[in-house]
Design a protein around this motif. Structure first.
Motif, mmCIF file in Angstrom:
data_model
loop_
_atom_site.group_PDB
_atom_site.id
_atom_site.type_symbol
_atom_site.label_atom_id
_atom_site.label_comp_id
_atom_site.label_asym_id
_atom_site.label_seq_id
_atom_site.Cartn_x
_atom_site.Cartn_y
_atom_site.Cartn_z
ATOM 1 N N ALA A 47 0.830 -1.205 0.000
ATOM 2 C CA ALA A 47 0.000 0.000 0.000
ATOM 3 C C ALA A 47 0.865 1.256 0.000
ATOM 4 N N TRP A 48 1.952 1.249 0.755
ATOM 5 C CA TRP A 48 2.809 2.430 0.856
ATOM 6 C C TRP A 48 3.532 2.719 -0.463
ATOM 7 N N ILE A 49 4.010 1.690 -1.123
ATOM 8 C CA ILE A 49 4.777 1.902 -2.351
ATOM 9 C C ILE A 49 3.874 2.243 -3.527
ATOM 10 N N SER A 50 2.584 1.855 -3.472
ATOM 11 C CA SER A 50 1.699 2.009 -4.627
ATOM 12 C C SER A 50 0.564 3.006 -4.428
ATOM 13 N N GLY A 51 0.146 3.229 -3.194
ATOM 14 C CA GLY A 51 -1.031 4.048 -2.927
ATOM 15 C C GLY A 51 -2.324 3.254 -2.875
ATOM 16 N N PHE A 52 -2.306 2.014 -3.353
ATOM 17 C CA PHE A 52 -3.504 1.158 -3.347
ATOM 18 C C PHE A 52 -3.537 0.365 -2.050
ATOM 19 N N ASN A 53 -4.621 0.545 -1.262
ATOM 20 C CA ASN A 53 -4.660 -0.076 0.063
ATOM 21 C C ASN A 53 -5.684 -1.191 0.205
ATOM 22 N N GLY A 54 -6.142 -1.778 -0.909
ATOM 23 C CA GLY A 54 -7.018 -2.939 -0.809
ATOM 24 C C GLY A 54 -6.295 -4.111 -0.170
ATOM 25 N N SER A 55 -7.061 -5.093 0.302
ATOM 26 C CA SER A 55 -6.469 -6.195 1.080
ATOM 27 C C SER A 55 -5.800 -7.254 0.223
ATOM 28 N N ALA A 56 -5.975 -7.210 -1.094
ATOM 29 C CA ALA A 56 -5.393 -8.239 -1.961
ATOM 30 C C ALA A 56 -4.700 -7.593 -3.143
ATOM 31 N N GLY A 57 -3.502 -8.059 -3.434
ATOM 32 C CA GLY A 57 -2.765 -7.537 -4.574
ATOM 33 C C GLY A 57 -1.282 -7.806 -4.424
ATOM 34 N N CYS A 58 -0.571 -7.742 -5.530
ATOM 35 C CA CYS A 58 0.876 -7.933 -5.495
ATOM 36 C C CYS A 58 1.509 -6.933 -6.462
ATOM 37 N N ALA A 59 2.499 -6.199 -5.973
ATOM 38 C CA ALA A 59 3.198 -5.220 -6.801
ATOM 39 C C ALA A 59 4.488 -5.828 -7.339
ATOM 40 N N ILE A 60 4.723 -5.623 -8.612
ATOM 41 C CA ILE A 60 5.981 -6.016 -9.246
ATOM 42 C C ILE A 60 6.604 -4.762 -9.842
ATOM 43 N N ILE A 61 7.791 -4.425 -9.358
ATOM 44 C CA ILE A 61 8.476 -3.220 -9.810
ATOM 45 C C ILE A 61 9.735 -3.633 -10.557
ATOM 46 N N THR A 62 9.842 -3.208 -11.804
ATOM 47 C CA THR A 62 11.070 -3.400 -12.573
ATOM 48 C C THR A 62 11.774 -2.049 -12.654
ATOM 49 N N LEU A 63 12.893 -2.003 -13.377
ATOM 50 C CA LEU A 63 13.630 -0.744 -13.482
ATOM 51 C C LEU A 63 12.900 0.290 -14.323
ATOM 52 N N ASP A 64 11.873 -0.140 -15.075
ATOM 53 C CA ASP A 64 11.139 0.833 -15.891
ATOM 54 C C ASP A 64 9.621 0.666 -15.844
ATOM 55 N N LYS A 65 9.106 -0.265 -15.043
ATOM 56 C CA LYS A 65 7.674 -0.470 -14.947
ATOM 57 C C LYS A 65 7.264 -0.693 -13.489
#
Length: 635
Positions: A47-65
């Protein structure tokens, strides 16, 4: 509200490039180190890195995405909360992979994927590793999973990251739990004794598993009466079967929890208490001790690890001696005993008092007094009514108090500083619940305080028809929530070309987490993996959501029970449901041209039962009593 994430992502990518990390992809899951769905604020990394605070989800951060993978419950919410840096990956839609599939098929060759080993499960680590190996077994440029012990999000969040809660832990009396800790340990030992080889130890990492087993409750995570902990249960070998009745356990608690109260005397001599942070050394020592036994018996897998345990836990014990399986406690916990079932009945009756008081109060404010109330003010008033009830311990989740377009955001939560005013001429959807010492509640009702449109009535009726279909269902033992039941909840909606993007029902803990497995009613694989059994609790909550306009959902809590049928084909036995939620369903939103005679009878009968159970308890609240009488009138 959208959060700017440009600077946060830039700092994260800088850390990813550092030689000691050297990764070009970083995975930020929702869960904490215990695999919790609902987490403490200090663990809200995604939630902190993305702004989205729903209870389910996974963030994948690459060097350009930056990609966010989530399911249909959160498509609208995520799109509104995330800024332009993020791409929303709508899992479940055609052509959209899961985050695991994305990592195995969409990254460039030789990608280095950074993970926090305490946050990714052993199961996912193995899946991703084997997928990479199987795709290019002969190549030198396959992708690599890189465990990074210091979480990179924590490094850049350090200045204002909340501290980890260390609240007191309290025993749950047996008059509420219905079973002693000793009895639960004995049943657990019996449950794992059929495993081959029989395990010598079971590592527990799920917080609700631990709370249930030891009859303890806490408050480290909002709305969930759990506490940060690990546990290891030791079983005797077959040569020591006379001692099977006395398995022992080690419980790892934060120091503040240990200091608050004499838990040792409550738990008894079978339970040893150690500091929370000692778990890692303990697991390493356990692995070394059992490895010598395993070597003598052709490398037997002597330690049982739940399939939701982290890769770090598996590493600490040693992957050579672990057996990864679903936690045996999950099913034991899901099937409630008679004391727990009666607690569900009684807690829902009390909850019905608060609901009648709230909805009658809200209707009066909107229609008679013309007072402007925000969604948040409504939620606060509902909590106040609940807090006055006996055995109340808190809410079971953040109240979804939503008017008009906000009702279409499936897991909407009003912001106290910026939320809508409840309008009498819009549909109002309220999904709420409470924690009581004797049970957990979760109920959704949809109301219209003015005159609903024909469209609103038609869609609300279709949702009601699906709800009635589930409540009335009779089905053979062995049926799963995905096999037939989920489609019954959607059949009426499908007639109008409508549907909803969430499951039809989930398990509920007993004064524990409002979402509890292993069973459910829905389209997910997990709903098809665990048959519904007598004694389980499940919700019944079909819905419909018109983006930008309104949402409809009707949710009751059901007890799964055995039912008598004229015949018993295949000697399977048959099951049905007992509804424990006591709040009327609004007949104003029903299109009587759509419903059948049987459906009309069901609705009238349900509202009659609500009147009979709740009206005697509202003698001192004339407004609520009059409202209840009005809403329970037959059609």
């Amino acid at each position: 509200m959208t959060v700017s994430t440009s600077e946060r992502l830039a700092q994260l990518r800088e850390l990813m490039r550092k030689p000691e990390n050297n990764v070009d992809t970083y995975v930020v899951p929702s869960e904490d180190q215990h695999g919790s769905e609902y987490i403490a604020s200090c663990d809200e990394r995604r939630a902190w890195i993305s702004g989205f605070n729903g209870s389910a989800g996974c963030a994948i951060i690459t060097l350009d995405k930056a990609l966010m993978f989530t399911d249909g419950r959160y498509f609208l919410q995520a799109s509104e909360q995330m800024d332009q840096n993020w791409e929303l990956m709508k899992q479940g839609l055609p052509g959209i992979p899961t985050w695991q599939d994305y990592l195995t098929t969409n990254l460039p060759a030789s990608a280095r994927i950074g993970i926090d080993p305490t946050l990714i499960t052993e199961k996912d680590f193995k899946l991703l590793s084997s997928s990479k190996e199987s795709e290019k077994p002969e190549a030198q440029d396959t992708n690599t999973l890189v465990p990074i012990t210091t979480n990179l999000v924590d490094v850049i969040w350090a200045s204002d990251r909340p501290p980890r809660p260390k609240n007191a832990v309290a025993p749950l009396e047996e008059k509420y739990s219905g079973e002693s800790v000793s009895s639960k340990l004995h049943r657990l030992a019996s449950a794992v004794s059929s495993n081959t080889p029989k395990p010598r130890a079971l590592v527990l990492t799920a917080l609700d598993d631990i709370a249930w087993l030891f009859n303890l409750r806490g408050s480290d995570i909002a709305y969930n009466p759990v506490f940060f902990s690990y546990a290891v249960v030791h079983f005797h070998s077959s040569e020591e079967s006379d001692n099977l009745k006395k398995p022992r356990a080690v419980l790892f608690l934060q120091r503040n929890a240990i200091e608050h109260g004499d838990l040792k005397s409550v738990l008894g001599p079978q339970i040893e208490i150690r500091p929370y942070e000692d778990i890692w050394e303990y697991l390493k020592d356990l692995g070394n001790q059992l490895r010598s036994i395993s070597a003598e018996k052709s490398q037997e897998k002597l330690v049982l690890i739940p399939d939701k345990a982290s890769f770090a836990v598996a590493q600490a014990v040693g992957e050579d001696i672990i057996n990864v399986l679903p936690s045996p406690i999950t099913v034991l916990k899901a099937i409630k005993n008679s004391t727990e079932l009666e607690g569900f009945r009684q807690s829902h009756i009390r909850d019905g008092i608060a609901l009648a008081r709230y909805f009658s109060w809200l209707e009066e404010k909107l229609t008679e007094e013309g007072i402007k109330l925000t969604e948040w003010e409504g939620a606060e008033q509902l909590e106040k009514f609940r807090s006055e009830l006996p055995l109340f311990k808190g809410l079971s989740f953040d109240t979804i108090s939503s008017t008009g377009p906000n009702g279409a955001i499936i897991h909407y939560s009003p912001d106290p500083k910026d939320c809508a005013v409840i309008e009498r001429d819009q549909i109002y959807l309220c999904d709420s619940g409470a924690q009581f010492l004797d049970g957990t509640t979760d109920v959704t009702r949809t109301w219209h305080f003015g005159t609903p449109t024909d469209e609103e009535k038609r869609t609300a009726t279709r949702v009601l028809q699906g709800h009635i279909a589930i409540d009335s269902a009779i089905f053979p033992n062995g049926t799963t929530g995905a096999l037939l039941l989920d489609s019954w909840a959607r059949k009426a909606l499908w007639k109008d070309g409508l549907d909803f993007r969430h499951g039809t029902g989930h398990g509920v803990g007993h004064y524990l987490n409002v979402h509890e497995g292993p069973h459910g009613i829905g389209t997910r694989i997990t709903a098809n993996a665990s048959p519904l059994k007598a004694g389980m609790i499940v919700t019944n909550e079909p819905g419909y959501y018109a983006d930008g306009k309104y949402g409809v959902r009707i949710e009751n809590v059901l007890i799964i029970k055995e039912v008598e049928t004229p015949w018993n084909f295949g000697d399977k036995g048959f099951l049905g449901f007992e509804c424990v939620t006591m709040c009327p369903i609004q007949t104003k939103l029903v299109d009587q041209n759509l419903i059948s005679i049987d459906e009309k009878l069901w609705l009238n009968d349900y509202n009659r039962k609500v009147w009979e159970k709740i009206s005697p308890l509202l003698k001192n609240d004339e407004r609520a009593l009059k409202w209840l009488e009005k809403e329970c009138q037959p059609i």
